[in-house]
Motif scaffolding. Structure first.
Motif, short mmCIF file in Angstrom:
data_model
loop_
_atom_site.label_atom_id
_atom_site.label_comp_id
_atom_site.label_asym_id
_atom_site.label_seq_id
_atom_site.Cartn_x
_atom_site.Cartn_y
_atom_site.Cartn_z
N GLN A 220 37.52 34.11 49.93
CA GLN A 220 36.40 34.73 49.20
C GLN A 220 35.67 35.75 50.06
O GLN A 220 35.25 36.80 49.58
CB GLN A 220 35.45 33.64 48.71
CG GLN A 220 36.03 32.74 47.63
CD GLN A 220 35.06 31.66 47.18
OE1 GLN A 220 33.99 31.50 47.75
NE2 GLN A 220 35.46 30.91 46.16
N GLY A 223 37.32 39.32 50.17
CA GLY A 223 37.09 40.24 49.06
C GLY A 223 35.64 40.49 48.74
O GLY A 223 35.33 41.16 47.76
N ASN A 224 34.70 39.97 49.54
CA ASN A 224 33.28 40.13 49.25
C ASN A 224 32.55 40.46 50.55
O ASN A 224 32.26 39.58 51.36
CB ASN A 224 32.71 38.86 48.63
CG ASN A 224 31.32 39.07 48.06
OD1 ASN A 224 30.53 39.85 48.58
ND2 ASN A 224 31.01 38.36 46.98
N LYS A 540 35.50 41.47 35.13
CA LYS A 540 35.16 41.07 36.50
C LYS A 540 36.24 40.18 37.10
O LYS A 540 36.72 40.41 38.22
CB LYS A 540 33.81 40.33 36.50
CG LYS A 540 33.37 39.85 37.86
CD LYS A 540 32.03 39.13 37.77
CE LYS A 540 31.62 38.58 39.13
NZ LYS A 540 30.33 37.85 39.06
N GLU A 541 36.63 39.14 36.36
CA GLU A 541 37.60 38.18 36.90
C GLU A 541 38.98 38.81 37.03
O GLU A 541 39.67 38.60 38.03
CB GLU A 541 37.66 36.94 36.00
CG GLU A 541 36.36 36.15 35.95
CD GLU A 541 35.99 35.56 37.30
OE1 GLU A 541 36.91 35.26 38.08
OE2 GLU A 541 34.79 35.43 37.58
N SER A 543 39.74 41.93 37.46
CA SER A 543 39.72 42.88 38.56
C SER A 543 39.87 42.16 39.90
O SER A 543 40.61 42.61 40.78
CB SER A 543 38.42 43.69 38.53
OG SER A 543 38.33 44.55 39.64
N ALA A 544 39.16 41.02 40.02
CA ALA A 544 39.26 40.26 41.27
C ALA A 544 40.66 39.68 41.45
O ALA A 544 41.21 39.67 42.55
CB ALA A 544 38.22 39.15 41.26
N SER A 547 43.11 42.48 42.36
CA SER A 547 42.90 42.85 43.76
C SER A 547 43.51 41.80 44.69
O SER A 547 44.10 42.14 45.72
CB SER A 547 41.41 43.01 44.03
OG SER A 547 40.85 44.01 43.23
N ARG A 572 40.96 30.50 39.61
CA ARG A 572 40.00 31.47 39.08
C ARG A 572 40.33 31.82 37.63
O ARG A 572 39.44 31.97 36.79
CB ARG A 572 40.02 32.72 39.94
CG ARG A 572 38.89 33.69 39.66
CD ARG A 572 38.64 34.61 40.82
NE ARG A 572 37.41 35.36 40.65
CZ ARG A 572 36.83 36.06 41.62
NH1 ARG A 572 37.38 36.09 42.82
NH2 ARG A 572 35.70 36.72 41.39
#
Length: 882
Positions: A220, A223-224, A540-541, A543-544, A547, A572
Motif C-alpha cells: 500500500q 502506491g500511496n 478509484k478501485e 485504477s488502483a 496500476s 481489493r
C-alpha cells in the motif's frame, strides 16, 4: 500532587489544572462520567477537548486530561480515583513528535522515486506490560493527524486489541485525531486473526501473520506517496523476555522500523541498542514511563478483554445492534490453524517428540464444542489461503442444535451491512478458529457477557430463517436495474405503454399534479447520487488495481511476492464487489420507489378518487412531520398506512443527523455532507460550507484558542477570500473583539442564534439538492385554499367563526397572501346566513339595515331593540328550525 478524591460521589466538581499538569481519572465500574472543558485548552492522549461540551466516558475507562497552558475541568459523576499530577513525561513525548514531524516533511519533499528518502518515520513502541505503549502510540498518532498527516497505526498487541477484538493483529490509517471516548476508528481496518491472548501458544503462526501484515502495508505504501511519507506507529505486546524479545526483533526487522521507542526499561533499551547498532539508520530512544499508568493483574486483563469483545458487538454504550442469524451446518466451512494429526513415536527418530504443524489448516466438524466461541470470517476462497488472507469480521455462536444441524450466530454490524455471504460459488468465505486452551480462556469472559444478553432461541419451526446460502449472493451481471414485486425488471415495465387515466379525470388533476414534482424528483435524485458514488468507487478501485498489475508486470517479483501481490489485488476487487452489490441494492430500492410512485399517480381515476385523495393527504402529513422533525410520528403514520415507498423517510433521516449535530454545535457532519455533494453545491453557488467554516472559526475564538483559529483560517477560510472578503474581514476581526464584546457588529456573531441560522440554511440547501419545495406541501395546499378566502373582513373582530381565517394560526399562514379578488359582490343575510339572490332578494329597512326577504319584518324591527335582541334571535332560530 493534589488528590481530587477516591471513590467520589456522583456530584459536579471543578478541577483547575496548572501549566503542564494533568488530571488522571479512573471512571467507576457502575456509572459513566461526564466531563467538559470550561476554560483554557486541554487534551486527552493528544486529542484536544472541545470547549464547554460535555463528553460521556463509559464505566471502567482510565484516561488523563493534560494541559500545556492551564485549564479548568468540570466533572459530573462517580470516579474510582481522580487526582492531578504536575510531573509528566509529556515534554519528552512532544519532542519526539517534533522530530518525527520533521522527518515526515523531509520525506514528503523528496522524490517519490527515491524509496529511502521518501519513506517517513516507522516508529515501533516497545516496553514491558503496563508501561503506557498504547497511550504513547495514540498521542503520536493524534498529534500527527492534527498536523495533516495520515499515519498508519499497526497494533501487534494481541492481548489487548486496540483496533478490533483481542486475538488479532491489525492496521488502519489515522486521518483525524483519535476520539478520546470511541478510540481507534474502524474504517476499513486490515485485520489478521490469531486466536490467542499470547504469542506463546503458536509462535510460528504469529510470525507468519506479522509478515503478511507488513507485506500488505508495504504494498500500500508503494502506491500511496502520502501514506508512505506519513509513516507508521507500531504498538507491541508487553512480552519482552526470551521468545518475546525475539518476536520484538522480528517485528522491528519485518516492518523495517527506523525509530524504536523504549518505555521504562533500561535493560531492554541497552539490549536493543547492541543488537540494532549494525542496522542502518535505526534510532533507539528511551523514554520515561508515565506515572499515571495503572498496573493490572491477569484477572483484570482477562476481564478487560471480555469487555473489549462485548464492545465490538454491542458498541461502547450499547448503541450497536448485532444481527442474529440461523445457518445450517452445511452453509459454513470451519477450520482451525495449527494442530492436526501427529506422527506416532514409533515412526519418529529416537529421542524425537511428535509435533504438530503450527501453520497447518485443519477442517473442524461443527459440534457443541463451538458453542459460545468467536469465529473469524475470512476473505479466503480456499483453505490454503486462510493464513494469508485478512478477515472481514467476526461472528459469535450463541446456540447449536445438533438434531436439526443448525446453529444461531450473532453477526457484527459491519457484516450485516456488507451482506457477507458464505459458501457461495462467486466468493465463499471460510470461518477459521484456533482450538486451543488459550483461545478458550481468551474468550471465556467475553462470551459470558454475550450469553447474558437477551437473544432468540434456536427454534427452526418458529424462528424466521435467513440462512447463508447462494440464494443471498448478489451477482452484478444478473441484477436488473430494478424489480417490481412480481420480479419483472423495471426497465421492461417502464417501456410498456401505461394505462392512461380516464380523460374525464385529467382536467381536475392537472393543477393538483403540478405540486407532485418532488414526489418523483426526490427518489430520482437519490438514485443519481447512488449511481455517481458507485461510479467513483469503480474508477478509484479499478485504477488502483490496473496500476498494481502494471507495476507487478514491470517488476521482477519472486513467485511468493507475486502471489501475495495478486492476493492483495483480488482482496481489493472483492471489497469493490461488495460495495457495488450494496450500491446496486440501493439503486434497486430507489428505482422501485420511482416505479411505485408513477403507478400511484397513474392510478387516480373517478372510481377511487376518494381513496387516492386520502393517500395523498397522508403523504402530505408525513412530509410535514419530517420537515418539522417529528420523525417517529412520521414513521408510524407511514407504516400504519403502508406508505413507505411513497414518502422520503430515508432521505430526511440523512438530514436529521446533520440537523441534530448542528443543534449540538457540531459542524463535522454538515461539512461531511458538503464534501459528498461538493459539485452540486458548487453549481448552485451555495455558501453553506463557507458559513460552517466561519462558525467553526468563531467557536475557536470563543474558546480563546487564537493560534489555532489563525491556523484554521489560513487553511480553510483563505480560499474563500476572492468571493467573500467582506464576511471574512468581519469574522477575522473577532480575534480582537473577543466573545464578550459589546460591539453589536461582532457580538451577534457569538450569539446562539447563529446555529439556528445554520440549521435553516442547511434545510434550504438540502431541499434544493433533492428538488423539494422550500415550504412543506401542507403549507402550500393550505395557502392555496386560504388565498380564495382571504378578505379584509377576515381580520376584523366580528369575523364569523365559520371562516377559517378567524383562527390565529390560519391568519399567520395567510399573512403573505394577497386578498382574494371578487369580480361580483355577494350579500349574505345577517340573520339567516343565506345568500341573497333573485330567489331570496335583499330588502332595505328605514333604519338602513339590509336583510333577506325570508326574515319576517316584525322580527327585523324588534331586533333593533337592544334589550330583546338576543332572546328574539333564539326564538326565531327555533321557529325557523321547526
Amino acid at each position: 500532587m493534589a488528590y481530587g478524591g477516591s471513590g467520589s460521589a456522583s456530584t459536579i466538581k471543578q478541577v483547575k489544572l496548572e501549566r503542564e499538569s494533568e488530571l488522571r481519572i479512573e471512571v467507576g465500574n457502575d456509572a459513566p462520567l461526564r466531563l467538559r472543558l470550561l476554560n483554557g485548552t486541554a487534551e486527552i492522549f493528544g486529542t484536544e477537548l472541545p470547549p464547554e461540551i460535555w463528553l460521556n466516558f463509559p464505566p471502567r475507562l482510565k484516561f488523563a486530561v493534560f494541559t500545556w497552558y492551564g485549564a479548568t475541568i468540570e466533572m459530573d459523576g462517580a470516579t474510582e480515583t481522580d487526582y492531578t499530577a504536575d510531573e509528566t513525561p509529556m515534554v519528552s513525548y512532544v519532542n519526539v513528535h517534533a522530530v518525527l514531524d520533521g522527518r515526515r516533511s523531509r520525506a514528503k519533499a523528496s522524490s517519490p522515486d527515491d524509496s529511502v528518502s521518501s519513506q517517513g518515520p516507522r516508529v515501533i513502541v516497545v516496553g514491558p506490560t503496563d508501561s503506557g505503549k498504547s497511550t504513547l502510540s495514540r498521542m503520536l498518532l493524534s498529534w500527527a493527524a492534527k498536523q495533516g498527516w495520515k499515519p498508519t497505526f499497526v497494533d501487534l498487541d494481541i492481548g489487548q486489541g486496540s483496533i478490533t477484538i483481542p486475538g488479532c493483529i491489525a492496521a488502519t490509517p489515522i486521518e483525524m485525531p483519535i476520539d478520546p471516548v470511541e478510540g481507534i476508528p474502524l474504517e476499513m481496518p486490515l485485520v489478521y486473526f490469531y486466536g490467542h491472548a499470547t504469542p506463546s501458544n503458536n509462535v510460528e503462526l504469529y510470525k507468519v501473520l506479522v509478515k503478511e501484515l507488513a507485506g500488505m502495508i508495504e504494498r500500500q505504501f508503494t502506491g500511496n506517496a502520502e501514506s508512505r511519507a506519513s509513516g507508521m506507529v507500531i504498538n507491541t505486546m508487553g512480552w519482552i523476555e526470551g521468545v518475546g524479545y525475539d518476536l520484538l526483533l522480528h517485528a522491528i526487522r519485518t516492518f523495517k522500523a527506523n525509530v524504536v521507542l523504549v518505555l521504562g526499561q533500561e535493560k531492554l533499551c541497552s539490549m536493543l541498542k547492541d543488537v540494532l547498532k549494525s542496522e542502518p539508520k535505526v534510532d533507539v530512544v528511551k523514554l520515561q514511563r508515565s506515572g499515571g499508568v495503572v498496573s493490572r493483574n491477569a484477572k483484570v486483563r482477562q476481564k478487560a478483554r471480555s469487555y473489549r469483545i462485548r464492545e465490538y458487538f454491542y458498541g461502547l454504550s450499547n448503541d450497536l445492534s448485532p444481527h442474529s442469524n440461523i445457518a445450517n451446518f452445511s452453509d459454513l466451512f470451519v477450520y482451525r490453524v495449527g494442530g492436526g494429526p501427529q506422527a506416532p513415536r514409533s515412526a519418529l527418530p529416537i529421542g524425537a517428540e511428535p509435533a504438530a504443524d503450527p501453520t497447518r489448516v485443519v477442517p473442524v466438524n461443527i459440534n457443541r464444542d463451538l458453542l459460545h466461541l468467536v469465529l473469524a470470517v475470512s476473505f479466503a476462497k480456499e483453505p490454503d489461503e486462510i493464513i494469508s488472507s485478512n478477515v472481514a469480521g467476526f461472528i459469535y455462536v450463541t446456540d447449536i442444535d445438533i438434531q436439526s444441524s443448525k446453529f444461531l450466530m450473532l453477526l457484527e454490524v459491519e457484516l450485516q451491512l456488507y451482506h457477507v455471504y458464505l459458501n457461495s460459488r462467486s466468493g465463499q468465505h471460510m470461518l477459521h478458529k484456533t482450538v486451543t486452551q488459550g483461545m478458550e480462556h481468551l474468550f471465556t469472559l467475553g462470551v459470558d457477557y454475550l450469553t447474558n444478553m437477551t437473544r432468540p432461541t434456536l427454534n427452526p419451526v418458529s424462528q424466521s430463517e435467513i440462512p447463508f446460502s447462494p440464494l443471498l449472493t448478489m451477482e452484478m451481471d444478473s441484477l436488473p436495474n430494478g424489480n417490481n414485486t412480481s420480479g419483472t425488471p423495471i426497465s421492461a415495465t417502464a417501456t410498456a405503454n401505461p394505462a392512461q387515466p380516464p380523460s374525464s379525470n385529467l382536467p381536475q388533476l392537472t393543477e393538483s399534479l403540478k405540486l407532485e414534482h418532488q414526489f418523483l424528483r426526490v427518489p430520482f435524485e437519490y438514485y443519481k447520487k447512488t449511481l455517481r458514488a458507485n461510479h467513483r468507487a469503480v474508477e478509484k478501485e479499478m485504477s488502483a488495481v490496473i496500476s498494481g498489475v502494471n507495476e507487478a508486470a514491470a517488476t521482477d517479483l519472486s513467485p511468493d511476492d507475486a502471489v501475495n501481490h495478486l492476493n492483495s489485488l483480488v482482496s481489493r476487487l472483492q471489497g469493490l464487489k461488495r460495495k457495488l452489490e450494496e450500491g446496486s441494492r440501493a439503486e434497486h430500492l430507489q428505482a422501485q420507489k420511482c416505479r411505485v410512485r408513477l403507478d400511484h399517480l397513474e392510478s387516480a381515476d373517478a372510481e377511487n378518487m376518494s381513496e387516492w385523495n386520502n393517500t395523498r393527504m397522508k403523504r402530505i402529513l408525513v412530509d410535514y412531520m419530517l420537515r418539522m422533525s417529528y420523525y417517529d410520528t412520521a414513521v408510524k403514520l407511514a407504516e400504519s398506512s403502508n406508505l413507505q415507498d411513497l414518502v422520503d423517510i430515508d432521505v430526511f433521516q440523512e438530514a436529521k443527523k446533520v440537523i441534530d449535530a448542528l443543534q449540538n454545535k457540531d459542524v463535522a457532519p454538515a461539512l461531511a455532507w458538503c464534501a459528498d455533494n461538493k459539485s452540486r453545491l458548487k453549481k448552485s453557488k451555495s455558501k453553506l460550507e463557507f458559513q460552517l467554516r466561519l462558525q467553526e472559526f468563531i467557536e475557536l475564538v470563543r474558546a480563546e484558542n487564537n493560534l489555532r483559529a489563525i491556523t484554521y483560517a489560513r487553511k480553510y477560510l483563505a480560499p474563500w477570500g476572492a468571493t467573500h472578503m467582506k464576511e471574512l474581514q468581519r469574522v477575522i476581526a473577532t480575534l480582537a473583539f473577543k466573545r464578550d464584546t459589546e460591539c453589536a457588529t461582532y457580538k451577534v456573531l457569538f450569539e446562539a442564534k447563529q446555529w439556528d441560522y445554520l440549521v435553516d440554511q442547511f434545510k434550504q440547501e438540502f431541499c434544493k439538492l433533492y428538488g423539494m419545495t422550500l415550504e412543506p406541501l401542507l403549507n402550500i395546499y393550505l395557502q392555496a385554499g386560504l388565498s380564495a378566502l382571504k378578505t379584509p373582513y377576515c381580520y376584523e373582530d366580528d369575523c364569523t367563526k365559520e371562516d377559517p381565517l378567524s383562527q390565529e394560526a390560519f391568519r399567520t399562514l395567510a399573512m403573505p397572501l394577497p386578498y382574494s379578488k371578487q369580480h361580483h359582490s355577494k350579500l349574505v343575510c345577517y340573520i339567516t346566513k343565506e345568500l341573497m339572490d333573485t330567489e331570496n332578494p335583499p330588502q332595505v329597512l328605514p333604519n338602513g339595515y339590509v336583510y333577506s326577504t325570508k326574515v319576517p319584518v316584525i322580527l327585523v324591527i324588534l331586533l333593533d331593540v337592544p334589550c330583546i335582541k338576543h332572546i328574539l334571535f333564539i326564538i326565531f332560530c327555533s321557529f325557523a328550525g321547526s
